[in-house]
Write a protein that holds these residues in place. Structure first.
Motif, PDB file in Angstrom:
ATOM      1  N   ASP A  43      -9.289   6.715   4.110  1.00  9.13           N
ATOM      2  CA  ASP A  43      -8.064   7.336   4.604  1.00  9.13           C
ATOM      3  C   ASP A  43      -8.400   8.369   5.676  1.00  9.13           C
ATOM      4  OD1 ASP A  43      -6.535   5.844   2.872  1.00  9.13           O
ATOM      5  OD2 ASP A  43      -6.474   7.394   1.313  1.00  9.13           O
ATOM      6  N   PRO A  44      -7.476   8.642   6.593  1.00  8.74           N
ATOM      7  CA  PRO A  44      -7.751   9.585   7.681  1.00  8.74           C
ATOM      8  C   PRO A  44      -8.225  10.962   7.225  1.00  8.74           C
ATOM      9  CG  PRO A  44      -5.747   8.368   8.148  1.00  8.74           C
ATOM     10  CD  PRO A  44      -6.159   7.990   6.745  1.00  8.74           C
ATOM     11  N   GLU A  45      -7.680  11.462   6.107  1.00  8.07           N
ATOM     12  CA  GLU A  45      -8.047  12.810   5.659  1.00  8.07           C
ATOM     13  C   GLU A  45      -9.353  12.843   4.866  1.00  8.07           C
ATOM     14  OE1 GLU A  45      -5.498  10.987   2.453  1.00  8.07           O
ATOM     15  OE2 GLU A  45      -5.460  11.097   4.647  1.00  8.07           O
ATOM     16  N   VAL A  46      -9.978  11.671   4.690  1.00 10.59           N
ATOM     17  CA  VAL A  46     -11.236  11.581   3.926  1.00 10.59           C
ATOM     18  C   VAL A  46     -12.404  11.413   4.895  1.00 10.59           C
ATOM     19  CG1 VAL A  46     -12.513  10.277   2.192  1.00 10.59           C
ATOM     20  CG2 VAL A  46     -10.027  10.532   1.981  1.00 10.59           C
ATOM     21  N   GLU A  47     -13.477  12.158   4.658  1.00 10.91           N
ATOM     22  CA  GLU A  47     -14.682  11.982   5.458  1.00 10.91           C
ATOM     23  C   GLU A  47     -15.752  11.316   4.607  1.00 10.91           C
ATOM     24  OE1 GLU A  47     -17.042  15.483   6.421  1.00 10.91           O
ATOM     25  OE2 GLU A  47     -15.802  16.667   5.057  1.00 10.91           O
ATOM     26  N   GLY A  48     -16.779  10.793   5.299  1.00  9.66           N
ATOM     27  CA  GLY A  48     -17.875  10.244   4.517  1.00  9.66           C
ATOM     28  C   GLY A  48     -18.531   9.018   5.116  1.00  9.66           C
ATOM     29  N   LYS A  94     -15.717  -1.517  -5.922  1.00  8.59           N
ATOM     30  CA  LYS A  94     -14.764  -1.583  -4.808  1.00  8.59           C
ATOM     31  C   LYS A  94     -13.347  -1.669  -5.381  1.00  8.59           C
ATOM     32  CE  LYS A  94     -14.170  -6.555  -4.164  1.00  8.59           C
ATOM     33  NZ  LYS A  94     -14.068  -7.645  -3.198  1.00  8.59           N
ATOM     34  N   GLY A  95     -12.380  -1.197  -4.590  1.00  9.26           N
ATOM     35  CA  GLY A  95     -10.989  -1.285  -5.005  1.00  9.26           C
ATOM     36  C   GLY A  95     -10.526  -0.163  -5.911  1.00  9.26           C
ATOM     37  N   THR A  96     -11.416   0.786  -6.240  1.00  4.17           N
ATOM     38  CA  THR A  96     -11.029   1.903  -7.098  1.00  4.17           C
ATOM     39  C   THR A  96     -10.288   2.952  -6.273  1.00  4.17           C
ATOM     40  OG1 THR A  96     -12.995   1.573  -8.471  1.00  4.17           O
ATOM     41  CG2 THR A  96     -11.856   3.682  -8.677  1.00  4.17           C
ATOM     42  N   TYR A  97      -9.133   3.370  -6.757  1.00  8.34           N
ATOM     43  CA  TYR A  97      -8.398   4.455  -6.108  1.00  8.34           C
ATOM     44  C   TYR A  97      -8.767   5.770  -6.790  1.00  8.34           C
ATOM     45  CZ  TYR A  97      -5.515   1.506  -3.144  1.00  8.34           C
ATOM     46  OH  TYR A  97      -5.091   0.640  -2.169  1.00  8.34           O
ATOM     47  N   ALA A 125      -2.280   0.508   0.872  1.00  3.81           N
ATOM     48  CA  ALA A 125      -2.154  -0.676   1.728  1.00  3.81           C
ATOM     49  C   ALA A 125      -2.059  -1.974   0.927  1.00  3.81           C
ATOM     50  CB  ALA A 125      -3.340  -0.749   2.687  1.00  3.81           C
ATOM     51  N   VAL A 126      -1.992  -1.888  -0.398  1.00  4.64           N
ATOM     52  CA  VAL A 126      -1.865  -3.090  -1.229  1.00  4.64           C
ATOM     53  C   VAL A 126      -0.558  -3.815  -0.875  1.00  4.64           C
ATOM     54  CG1 VAL A 126      -1.568  -3.921  -3.597  1.00  4.64           C
ATOM     55  CG2 VAL A 126      -3.232  -2.122  -3.094  1.00  4.64           C
ATOM     56  N   LYS A 127      -0.644  -5.142  -0.767  1.00  6.12           N
ATOM     57  CA  LYS A 127       0.530  -5.925  -0.408  1.00  6.12           C
ATOM     58  C   LYS A 127       1.280  -6.417  -1.649  1.00  6.12           C
ATOM     59  CE  LYS A 127      -0.280  -7.764   4.220  1.00  6.12           C
ATOM     60  NZ  LYS A 127      -0.365  -8.994   5.043  1.00  6.12           N
ATOM     61  N   VAL A 128       2.605  -6.287  -1.626  1.00  4.42           N
ATOM     62  CA  VAL A 128       3.495  -6.836  -2.648  1.00  4.42           C
ATOM     63  C   VAL A 128       4.614  -7.563  -1.915  1.00  4.42           C
ATOM     64  CG1 VAL A 128       5.141  -6.311  -4.487  1.00  4.42           C
ATOM     65  CG2 VAL A 128       2.975  -5.054  -4.355  1.00  4.42           C
ATOM     66  N   LYS A 129       4.764  -8.849  -2.188  1.00  4.91           N
ATOM     67  CA  LYS A 129       5.777  -9.682  -1.525  1.00  4.91           C
ATOM     68  C   LYS A 129       5.659  -9.603  -0.008  1.00  4.91           C
ATOM     69  CE  LYS A 129       9.028  -9.297  -5.368  1.00  4.91           C
ATOM     70  NZ  LYS A 129      10.372  -8.846  -5.821  1.00  4.91           N
ATOM     71  N   TYR A 150       7.196   0.247   1.615  1.00  2.00           N
ATOM     72  CA  TYR A 150       8.267   0.458   0.636  1.00  2.00           C
ATOM     73  C   TYR A 150       8.444   1.949   0.370  1.00  2.00           C
ATOM     74  CZ  TYR A 150       7.979  -4.554  -0.621  1.00  2.00           C
ATOM     75  OH  TYR A 150       7.984  -5.924  -0.609  1.00  2.00           O
ATOM     76  N   ALA A 151       7.311   2.661   0.212  1.00  2.27           N
ATOM     77  CA  ALA A 151       7.357   4.089  -0.133  1.00  2.27           C
ATOM     78  C   ALA A 151       8.088   4.885   0.940  1.00  2.27           C
ATOM     79  CB  ALA A 151       5.942   4.621  -0.334  1.00  2.27           C
ATOM     80  N   ARG A 152       7.821   4.568   2.209  1.00  2.82           N
ATOM     81  CA  ARG A 152       8.470   5.300   3.301  1.00  2.82           C
ATOM     82  C   ARG A 152       9.977   5.059   3.349  1.00  2.82           C
ATOM     83  NH1 ARG A 152       3.738   3.749   7.667  1.00  2.82           N
ATOM     84  NH2 ARG A 152       2.210   5.316   6.977  1.00  2.82           N
TER      85      ARG A 152
END
Length: 293
Positions: free
Chosen positions: A38-43, A168-171, A119-123, A130-132
């Motif tokens: 994510d933009p606010e994450v560095e590394g 991978k895939g862990t939030y 960014a997970v896709k649903v339908k 959807y959140a926005r």
């Protein structure tokens, strides 16, 4: 240019921003990243250049290491510090030992529900779309694996830092929320740094401001580093020639069934091979790179 460039992604840029900048500096379109930050994450953000772009899926699949700051007492709509607070509560006087015990309960395979701002896709649409729009949709559960989860330091009465080694895939945002839920209080992720991807650590990384064409050429690591977690299949010179033509082979004596192998000749990664899905007793190429020029 063929190889891996371990980049230290700064805050404020997307992973694609970094790819775009490196494409311009390296003067090539063949640049791909190996796991979005994510933009606010560095590394740590390993970039694959040239032939190494064929390795992106295999490096993406490696374990990730993070250092996260958890804030207890408030939850947000995004599960991190960028979102508006949606719930607040008083935080009991948790001992450090209580927090350590809560972390231990998350080690191993766990179930996560991806955050709405993801960014997970649903339908066919991203959840953040959807959140926005303020639309709540049912999110699919996913199984992830926490290899290690350790307490690092207490920052204040409601904030602490932890280290996570995960699949991978862990939030990590969701992990922070779930830790708070385990403790009985709302929570969110205040800060996050990715300190490792597979074998690549912070000490291997170069920063964007230090990059030029010559630096990339010098800092580029061999493609083999991206798949060092896969078993090797040492081949003869004759087999190397066949591999360059995409030849199938009988299963070698030292073959590990079910695993993707690195076909290596004289220290050079030639291809990736796997069990033939339709013809037992044979192996076939997944990716072919050829010999270095």
């Amino acid at each position: 240019m063929d190889g891996i460039l371990p980049l230290w992604k700064p805050k404020g840029l997307t992973s694609h921003d970094c790819v775009f900048k490196v494409r311009k500096i390296a003067q090539t379109k063949k640049v791909g990243h190996t796991g979005t930050l994510d933009p606010e994450v560095e590394g740590v953000l390993p970039l694959c250049l040239g032939k190494a772009t064929k390795l992106v899926p295999f490096l993406t699949d490696t374990t990730k290491t993070y250092e996260a700051v958890v804030r207890l007492g408030s939850s947000t709509e995004t599960e991190d510090a960028t979102g508006d607070i949606v719930e607040s509560a008083e935080v009991p006087d948790f001992t450090t030992e209580t927090i350590k015990e809560s972390l231990a309960s998350f080690i191993g395979e766990i179930t996560q529900v991806p955050p709405m701002y993801s960014a997970v896709k649903v339908k066919g649409r991203r959840l953040y779309e959807y959140a926005r729009e303020g639309v709540e949709v049912e999110r699919p559960e996913r199984q992830v694996y926490i290899h290690a989860l350790s307490f690092l330091e207490r920052i204040d009465a409601t904030t602490f830092k932890m280290k996570v080694i995960c699949s991978k895939g862990t939030y990590i945002r969701t992990l922070c929320v779930d830790i708070g839920r385990f403790l009985g209080v709302p929570a969110h992720m205040k800060e996050l740094v990715r300190t490792g991807t597979g074998d690549f650590q912070e000490e291997h990384c170069t920063r964007l401001e230090d990059l030029d064409y010559a630096t990339i050429s010098r800092k580029l690591l061999p493609m083999e580093r991206a798949v060092s977690h896969l078993p090797k299949w040492e081949v003869t010179e004759e087999e190397a020639e066949w591999i360059e033509n995409g030849q199938r082979f009988n299963v070698p004596d030292t073959w590990e069934a079910g695993a993707i192998h690195c076909a290596v000749y004289d220290g050079d990664l030639l291809a990736l091979y796997q069990d033939h899905p339709e013809k037992p007793g044979l192996i076939k190429p997944v990716r072919v790179f050829g010999r270095k020029q």
